[in-house]
Design a protein around this motif. Structure first.
Motif, PDB file in Angstrom:
ATOM      1  N   MET A   1      -4.873 -17.534  19.133  1.00 21.38           N
ATOM      2  CA  MET A   1      -4.354 -16.701  17.876  1.00 21.38           C
ATOM      3  C   MET A   1      -3.044 -15.538  18.477  1.00 21.38           C
ATOM      4  SD  MET A   1      -6.786 -14.068  15.815  1.00 21.38           S
ATOM      5  CE  MET A   1      -7.230 -13.211  17.398  1.00 21.38           C
ATOM      6  N   ALA A   2      -2.056 -15.694  17.921  1.00 20.85           N
ATOM      7  CA  ALA A   2      -0.982 -14.868  18.123  1.00 20.85           C
ATOM      8  C   ALA A   2      -1.427 -13.335  18.098  1.00 20.85           C
ATOM      9  CB  ALA A   2       0.062 -15.348  17.267  1.00 20.85           C
ATOM     10  N   ASP A   3      -0.558 -12.391  18.890  1.00 19.46           N
ATOM     11  CA  ASP A   3      -0.808 -11.161  18.777  1.00 19.46           C
ATOM     12  C   ASP A   3       0.153 -10.626  17.856  1.00 19.46           C
ATOM     13  OD1 ASP A   3      -1.389  -8.551  19.302  1.00 19.46           O
ATOM     14  OD2 ASP A   3      -0.011  -8.260  21.057  1.00 19.46           O
ATOM     15  N   ARG A   4      -0.502 -10.191  16.740  1.00 19.42           N
ATOM     16  CA  ARG A   4       0.361  -9.883  15.339  1.00 19.42           C
ATOM     17  C   ARG A   4       0.407  -8.281  15.364  1.00 19.42           C
ATOM     18  NH1 ARG A   4       2.514 -14.541  13.064  1.00 19.42           N
ATOM     19  NH2 ARG A   4       0.853 -16.287  12.829  1.00 19.42           N
ATOM     20  N   ASP A   5       1.273  -8.014  14.498  1.00 23.00           N
ATOM     21  CA  ASP A   5       1.381  -6.517  14.255  1.00 23.00           C
ATOM     22  C   ASP A   5       1.713  -6.464  12.574  1.00 23.00           C
ATOM     23  OD1 ASP A   5       2.043  -3.900  14.030  1.00 23.00           O
ATOM     24  OD2 ASP A   5       3.686  -3.845  15.114  1.00 23.00           O
ATOM     25  N   TRP A   6       0.674  -6.315  11.954  1.00 23.79           N
ATOM     26  CA  TRP A   6       0.826  -6.594  10.496  1.00 23.79           C
ATOM     27  C   TRP A   6       1.168  -5.530   9.631  1.00 23.79           C
ATOM     28  CZ3 TRP A   6       0.887 -11.485   8.999  1.00 23.79           C
ATOM     29  CH2 TRP A   6       0.424 -12.355   9.561  1.00 23.79           C
ATOM     30  N   LYS A   7       1.997  -5.804   8.624  1.00 23.21           N
ATOM     31  CA  LYS A   7       2.229  -4.856   7.420  1.00 23.21           C
ATOM     32  C   LYS A   7       1.866  -5.633   6.287  1.00 23.21           C
ATOM     33  CE  LYS A   7       6.149  -2.710   7.205  1.00 23.21           C
ATOM     34  NZ  LYS A   7       7.868  -2.648   6.865  1.00 23.21           N
ATOM     35  N   LEU A   8       1.049  -4.818   5.357  1.00 16.41           N
ATOM     36  CA  LEU A   8       0.769  -5.128   3.925  1.00 16.41           C
ATOM     37  C   LEU A   8       1.432  -4.497   3.122  1.00 16.41           C
ATOM     38  CD1 LEU A   8      -1.134  -6.519   1.805  1.00 16.41           C
ATOM     39  CD2 LEU A   8      -2.614  -4.538   2.141  1.00 16.41           C
ATOM     40  N   LEU A   9       2.061  -5.145   2.163  1.00 17.34           N
ATOM     41  CA  LEU A   9       2.830  -4.530   1.088  1.00 17.34           C
ATOM     42  C   LEU A   9       2.398  -4.934  -0.230  1.00 17.34           C
ATOM     43  CD1 LEU A   9       5.544  -6.103   3.190  1.00 17.34           C
ATOM     44  CD2 LEU A   9       6.426  -4.211   2.211  1.00 17.34           C
ATOM     45  N   TYR A  10       2.260  -3.623  -0.690  1.00 17.93           N
ATOM     46  CA  TYR A  10       1.225  -3.752  -2.217  1.00 17.93           C
ATOM     47  C   TYR A  10       1.801  -2.370  -2.994  1.00 17.93           C
ATOM     48  CZ  TYR A  10      -1.383  -5.253  -5.959  1.00 17.93           C
ATOM     49  OH  TYR A  10      -1.871  -5.652  -7.371  1.00 17.93           O
ATOM     50  N   PHE A  20      -7.708  -7.833  -1.593  1.00 20.22           N
ATOM     51  CA  PHE A  20      -8.380  -9.174  -1.107  1.00 20.22           C
ATOM     52  C   PHE A  20      -7.980  -9.212   0.229  1.00 20.22           C
ATOM     53  CE2 PHE A  20      -7.932 -10.559  -5.550  1.00 20.22           C
ATOM     54  CZ  PHE A  20      -9.319 -11.247  -5.669  1.00 20.22           C
ATOM     55  N   VAL A  21      -6.551  -8.606   0.555  1.00 17.58           N
ATOM     56  CA  VAL A  21      -5.888  -8.774   1.890  1.00 17.58           C
ATOM     57  C   VAL A  21      -6.606  -7.486   3.043  1.00 17.58           C
ATOM     58  CG1 VAL A  21      -3.712  -8.980   3.360  1.00 17.58           C
ATOM     59  CG2 VAL A  21      -3.915  -9.618   0.821  1.00 17.58           C
ATOM     60  N   ARG A  22      -6.778  -6.350   2.296  1.00 15.49           N
ATOM     61  CA  ARG A  22      -7.258  -5.492   3.118  1.00 15.49           C
ATOM     62  C   ARG A  22      -8.642  -5.932   3.723  1.00 15.49           C
ATOM     63  NH1 ARG A  22      -5.327  -2.769  -1.628  1.00 15.49           N
ATOM     64  NH2 ARG A  22      -3.375  -1.521  -1.194  1.00 15.49           N
ATOM     65  N   LEU A  23      -9.594  -6.625   2.857  1.00 16.45           N
ATOM     66  CA  LEU A  23     -10.946  -7.187   3.420  1.00 16.45           C
ATOM     67  C   LEU A  23     -10.617  -7.795   4.380  1.00 16.45           C
ATOM     68  CD1 LEU A  23     -12.537  -7.264  -0.258  1.00 16.45           C
ATOM     69  CD2 LEU A  23     -13.209  -5.711   1.541  1.00 16.45           C
ATOM     70  N   MET A  24      -9.833  -8.948   4.133  1.00 13.85           N
ATOM     71  CA  MET A  24      -9.661  -9.766   5.418  1.00 13.85           C
ATOM     72  C   MET A  24      -9.176  -8.878   6.768  1.00 13.85           C
ATOM     73  SD  MET A  24     -10.002 -12.932   4.318  1.00 13.85           S
ATOM     74  CE  MET A  24      -9.292 -14.024   5.489  1.00 13.85           C
ATOM     75  N   PHE A  25      -8.219  -8.255   6.441  1.00 16.06           N
ATOM     76  CA  PHE A  25      -7.764  -7.464   7.990  1.00 16.06           C
ATOM     77  C   PHE A  25      -9.188  -6.766   8.477  1.00 16.06           C
ATOM     78  CE2 PHE A  25      -3.242  -7.392   6.469  1.00 16.06           C
ATOM     79  CZ  PHE A  25      -2.949  -8.586   7.452  1.00 16.06           C
ATOM     80  N   GLY A  29     -11.114  -7.047  11.910  1.00 14.08           N
ATOM     81  CA  GLY A  29     -11.024  -6.069  12.776  1.00 14.08           C
ATOM     82  C   GLY A  29      -9.687  -5.793  13.529  1.00 14.08           C
ATOM     83  N   VAL A  30      -8.626  -6.262  12.656  1.00 14.23           N
ATOM     84  CA  VAL A  30      -7.272  -6.032  13.163  1.00 14.23           C
ATOM     85  C   VAL A  30      -6.582  -4.681  12.395  1.00 14.23           C
ATOM     86  CG1 VAL A  30      -6.972  -8.533  13.722  1.00 14.23           C
ATOM     87  CG2 VAL A  30      -6.280  -7.390  11.446  1.00 14.23           C
ATOM     88  N   SER A  31      -5.793  -4.155  13.229  1.00 12.32           N
ATOM     89  CA  SER A  31      -4.902  -2.892  12.666  1.00 12.32           C
ATOM     90  C   SER A  31      -3.819  -3.395  11.720  1.00 12.32           C
ATOM     91  CB  SER A  31      -4.355  -1.950  13.800  1.00 12.32           C
ATOM     92  OG  SER A  31      -3.370  -2.604  14.616  1.00 12.32           O
ATOM     93  N   TYR A  32      -3.396  -2.433  10.849  1.00 14.42           N
ATOM     94  CA  TYR A  32      -2.338  -3.047   9.883  1.00 14.42           C
ATOM     95  C   TYR A  32      -1.874  -1.985   9.169  1.00 14.42           C
ATOM     96  CZ  TYR A  32      -5.954  -2.268   6.184  1.00 14.42           C
ATOM     97  OH  TYR A  32      -6.907  -2.079   5.345  1.00 14.42           O
ATOM     98  N   ASP A 224     -11.667   6.539   3.854  1.00 18.53           N
ATOM     99  CA  ASP A 224     -10.673   6.743   2.820  1.00 18.53           C
ATOM    100  C   ASP A 224      -9.542   5.871   2.907  1.00 18.53           C
ATOM    101  OD1 ASP A 224      -9.403   7.350   5.480  1.00 18.53           O
ATOM    102  OD2 ASP A 224      -8.817   9.226   5.126  1.00 18.53           O
ATOM    103  N   ARG A 225      -9.677   4.785   3.526  1.00 14.16           N
ATOM    104  CA  ARG A 225      -8.918   3.621   3.435  1.00 14.16           C
ATOM    105  C   ARG A 225      -9.132   2.911   2.258  1.00 14.16           C
ATOM    106  NH1 ARG A 225     -10.878   3.017   8.518  1.00 14.16           N
ATOM    107  NH2 ARG A 225     -11.792   1.074   8.034  1.00 14.16           N
ATOM    108  N   ALA A 226     -10.217   2.821   1.638  1.00 17.73           N
ATOM    109  CA  ALA A 226     -10.623   2.034   0.393  1.00 17.73           C
ATOM    110  C   ALA A 226     -10.382   2.881  -0.617  1.00 17.73           C
ATOM    111  CB  ALA A 226     -11.860   1.798   0.524  1.00 17.73           C
ATOM    112  N   ARG A 227      -9.466   2.434  -1.432  1.00 19.90           N
ATOM    113  CA  ARG A 227      -8.960   3.265  -2.612  1.00 19.90           C
ATOM    114  C   ARG A 227      -9.934   2.782  -3.911  1.00 19.90           C
ATOM    115  NH1 ARG A 227      -2.660   2.873  -3.059  1.00 19.90           N
ATOM    116  NH2 ARG A 227      -3.055   4.744  -4.278  1.00 19.90           N
ATOM    117  N   PRO A 228     -10.234   3.851  -4.866  1.00 15.95           N
ATOM    118  CA  PRO A 228     -10.908   3.674  -6.161  1.00 15.95           C
ATOM    119  C   PRO A 228     -10.303   2.518  -7.060  1.00 15.95           C
ATOM    120  CG  PRO A 228      -9.859   5.698  -6.266  1.00 15.95           C
ATOM    121  CD  PRO A 228      -9.778   5.219  -4.828  1.00 15.95           C
TER     122      PRO A 228
END
Length: 235
Positions: A1-10, A20-25, A29-32, A224-228
């Protein structure tokens, strides 16, 4: 598995399909970096990526993920979930046929969200629900009456086909599509509480509670990462 540095754009206004993507990350247990949580400038950055080949492979719509190290970028929720499922060990057990069935279920989840979106925006997707409320309310009522029970029944049938509904959607461990269905159920319970309660799918509802109690998911949902939810069209 590659050492990734993820950004989620939404988008910044609501969790939406980005959830959906936040739950995967979070489960992996990976930072994003979550652009949607920025107090300003987040939406403008999302727009700057659309259709742009200057940032790598062209993407059409959020959610999008970008590996800031390699420049790899990907959009379309089902494609992202399958990619991250392979990347982080959340791939369905059972070989190629199970993988195909998981992809089928993932596509159904995407259809469910699209159907709901059209119900709340029946005249013009670019306009808000409030701008077309009279027409939307008719569609939303029909969605709650007919589409919610249909999809709940299907999700429950897939679950019951594996280990009598007492475990995961496929095999003996969590896969990406478990998280996809989990988010769908949370969104349904929020948006259509009466239809959710009326659905005769006890094992599916128990499945939702099991996933919610997984340590990393539980920690995320209480943070507080999870939004309503935003109030309309599963957003």
């Amino acid at each position: 598995m590659a050492d990734r540095d993820w950004k989620l754009l939404y988008w910044t206004q609501f969790p939406g399909r980005g959830e959906f993507v936040r739950l995967m990350f979070e489960e992996a247990g990976v930072s994003y970096e979550d652009v949607g949580r920025r107090s300003e400038g987040g939406d403008a950055e999302v727009v700057s990526y659309l259709f742009s080949a200057d940032r790598g492979h062209p993407v059409m719509a959020p959610p999008m993920i970008e590996d800031k190290k390699s420049g790899f970028i990907l959009c379309q929720t089902p494609a992202i979930l399958e990619f991250l499922g392979k990347e982080y060990g959340m791939w369905p057990e059972g070989g190629r046929e199970a993988e195909a069935h998981a992809s089928q279920l993932n596509a159904a989840v995407a259809d469910y969200f699209t159907d709901c979106n059209y119900a709340f925006h029946p005249l013009d997707m670019r306009k808000s629900y409030d701008e077309q409320k009279e027409e939307a309310d008719v569609r939303v009522a029909g969605f709650a009456e007919r589409r919610v029970p249909k999809f709940m029944k299907y999700f429950g049938a897939v679950l019951n086909a594996n280990n009598r509904g007492d475990g995961f959607m496929f095999g003996t461990k969590l896969s990406y599509v478990d998280l996809a269905v989990f988010h769908s159920l949370r969104a349904t319970e929020f948006q259509f509480p009466e239809a959710y309660r009326a659905a005769e799918t006890p094992k599916l509802k128990a499945f939702k509670e099991r996933i919610a109690q997984r340590p990393k998911i539980s920690a995320y949902l209480s943070s507080d990462r999870a939004r309503p939810f935003g109030g309309h069209s599963f957003m």
